[in-house]
Design an enzyme around this catalytic site. Structure first.
Site, PDB file in Angstrom:
ATOM      1  N   ASN A  10       0.260  -1.269 -15.660  1.00  0.00           N
ATOM      2  CA  ASN A  10      -0.372  -0.820 -14.421  1.00  0.00           C
ATOM      3  C   ASN A  10      -1.256   0.386 -14.751  1.00  0.00           C
ATOM      4  O   ASN A  10      -0.748   1.487 -14.971  1.00  0.00           O
ATOM      5  CB  ASN A  10       0.720  -0.446 -13.411  1.00  0.00           C
ATOM      6  N   LYS A  12      -3.204   1.914 -12.862  1.00  0.00           N
ATOM      7  CA  LYS A  12      -3.398   2.788 -11.684  1.00  0.00           C
ATOM      8  C   LYS A  12      -4.885   3.138 -11.565  1.00  0.00           C
ATOM      9  O   LYS A  12      -5.724   2.332 -11.940  1.00  0.00           O
ATOM     10  CB  LYS A  12      -2.488   4.020 -11.779  1.00  0.00           C
ATOM     11  N   GLU A  96       3.512   4.426  -4.982  1.00  0.00           N
ATOM     12  CA  GLU A  96       2.346   5.272  -4.658  1.00  0.00           C
ATOM     13  C   GLU A  96       1.630   4.752  -3.413  1.00  0.00           C
ATOM     14  O   GLU A  96       1.102   5.527  -2.618  1.00  0.00           O
ATOM     15  CB  GLU A  96       1.409   5.351  -5.878  1.00  0.00           C
ATOM     16  N   GLU A 164      11.415   0.588  -9.751  1.00  0.00           N
ATOM     17  CA  GLU A 164      10.775   1.812 -10.241  1.00  0.00           C
ATOM     18  C   GLU A 164      11.326   3.017  -9.477  1.00  0.00           C
ATOM     19  O   GLU A 164      10.843   3.334  -8.378  1.00  0.00           O
ATOM     20  CB  GLU A 164       9.260   1.745 -10.025  1.00  0.00           C
ATOM     21  N   GLY A 170       5.927   8.631 -14.073  1.00  0.00           N
ATOM     22  CA  GLY A 170       4.952   9.621 -14.547  1.00  0.00           C
ATOM     23  C   GLY A 170       5.545  10.991 -14.807  1.00  0.00           C
ATOM     24  O   GLY A 170       4.817  11.963 -14.983  1.00  0.00           O
ATOM     25  N   SER A 209       8.239   5.829 -16.697  1.00  0.00           N
ATOM     26  CA  SER A 209       8.191   6.525 -17.985  1.00  0.00           C
ATOM     27  C   SER A 209       8.664   5.670 -19.162  1.00  0.00           C
ATOM     28  O   SER A 209       9.281   6.188 -20.097  1.00  0.00           O
ATOM     29  CB  SER A 209       8.978   7.843 -17.918  1.00  0.00           C
TER      30      SER A 209
HETATM   31  O1  G3P Z   1       3.913   0.900 -12.166  1.00  0.00           O
HETATM   32  C1  G3P Z   1       4.252   1.617 -13.293  1.00  0.00           C
HETATM   33  C2  G3P Z   1       4.780   2.953 -12.996  1.00  0.00           C
HETATM   34  O2  G3P Z   1       4.766   3.425 -11.723  1.00  0.00           O
HETATM   35  C3  G3P Z   1       5.401   3.747 -14.025  1.00  0.00           C
HETATM   36  O3  G3P Z   1       4.474   4.693 -14.397  1.00  0.00           O
HETATM   37  O4  G3P Z   1       3.458   6.275 -15.949  1.00  0.00           O
HETATM   38  O5  G3P Z   1       5.898   6.419 -15.420  1.00  0.00           O
HETATM   39  O6  G3P Z   1       5.056   4.548 -16.808  1.00  0.00           O
HETATM   40  P1  G3P Z   1       4.744   5.545 -15.717  1.00  0.00           P
END
Ligand code: G3P
Length: 246
Positions: A10, A12, A96, A164, A170, A209
């Site tokens: 993703n 984003k 998000e 998630e 993130g 993450s």
């Molecule tokens: O959709 C993937 C997500 O929200 C995780 O983001 O940057 O933590 O891998 P990240």
């Protein structure tokens, strides 16, 4: 039926023409585990660019789609436009969009119904906030999101679930393998209420993450069927995550 491991990227609202071409080139020249289904979700503006340059065998997803046929809906993209462009998946209900764009469980479910009924695969996201986890409400929150989905969707074969936890997105704070497995198991148990077939066949991805270091252990959990990767999908390490079971 064995569940095929699934890794989604993703992007984003990140990237430019040149950086996204670089990601595509990296994927095109990489040796990728043939046992893994791979889907990447660039920003809408770059969907066609990615589809045009990306090797076949990797599918492309939108990050959102509208639940109406073409018409007067300024700013939206339709399912038929995605299919016309050979974009076969969409992400829906990412936290998000739920928190920043105020998409409710019902809106997300309606979009999921429309997309699946019209032939698009859906990576449907769910997960709890830190506050909800600390209050012991994780399973209740995820179950409520699932209930809203069940109220509208009947074709589960086109749905992949991404768990998630919002506090792990993130932040570099990955859920422990046990925390992730526990929620995935609870989701699978909940799916058994739809049917044994849906419980046994629906892929449940972990997102939050995920990186090239933590993916190996997570992938060994019995109810983790893949990942939805954010930040690391923009980096060459995405290939290592795809190949984490090799
Ligand atoms: O959709 C993937 C997500 O929200 C995780 O983001 O940057 O933590 O891998 P990240």
């Amino acid at each position: 039926m064995a569940r095929k491991f699934f890794v989604g990227g993703n992007f984003k609202m990140n990237g430019s023409i040149s950086s996204i071409k670089e990601i595509v080139n990296n994927l095109n020249k990489a040796v990728l585990d043939a046992e893994v289904e791979i889907v990447v979700a660039p920003p809408a503006l770059y969907l066609l660019l990615v589809r045009e340059h990306l090797r076949s065998g990797i599918e492309v997803a939108a990050q959102n789609v509208y639940d109406k046929p073409n018409g007067a809906f300024t700013g939206e993209i339709s399912v038929s436009q995605l299919k016309d462009s050979n974009i076969t998946w969409t992400i829906l209900g990412h936290s998000e969009r739920r928190t920043i764009l105020n998409e409710t469980d019902e809106v997300v479910a309606s979009k999921s119904k429309y997309a699946t009924e019209n032939g698009l695969g859906v990576i449907w996201c769910c997960g709890e906030s830190l506050e909800e986890r600390e209050a012991g409400k994780t399973i209740a929150v995820v179950s409520k999101q699932l209930e809203a989905l069940k109220a509208q969707v009947s074709d589960w074969s086109r749905i992949v679930i991404a768990y998630e936890p919002i506090w792990a997105i993130g932040t570099g704070k990955v859920a422990t393998t046990q925390q992730a497995q526990d929620v995935h198991k609870a989701i699978r148990d909940w799916l058994r209420g739809v049917s044994d077939k849906v419980a046994d066949e629906t892929r449940i991805l972990y997102g939050g993450s995920v990186n090239e270091k933590n993916c190996g252990e997570l992938s060994k959990q019995p109810d983790i069927d893949g990942f939805l990767v954010g930040g690391a999908s923009l980096k060459p390490a995405f290939v290592d995550i795809i190949n984490c079971r090799k």
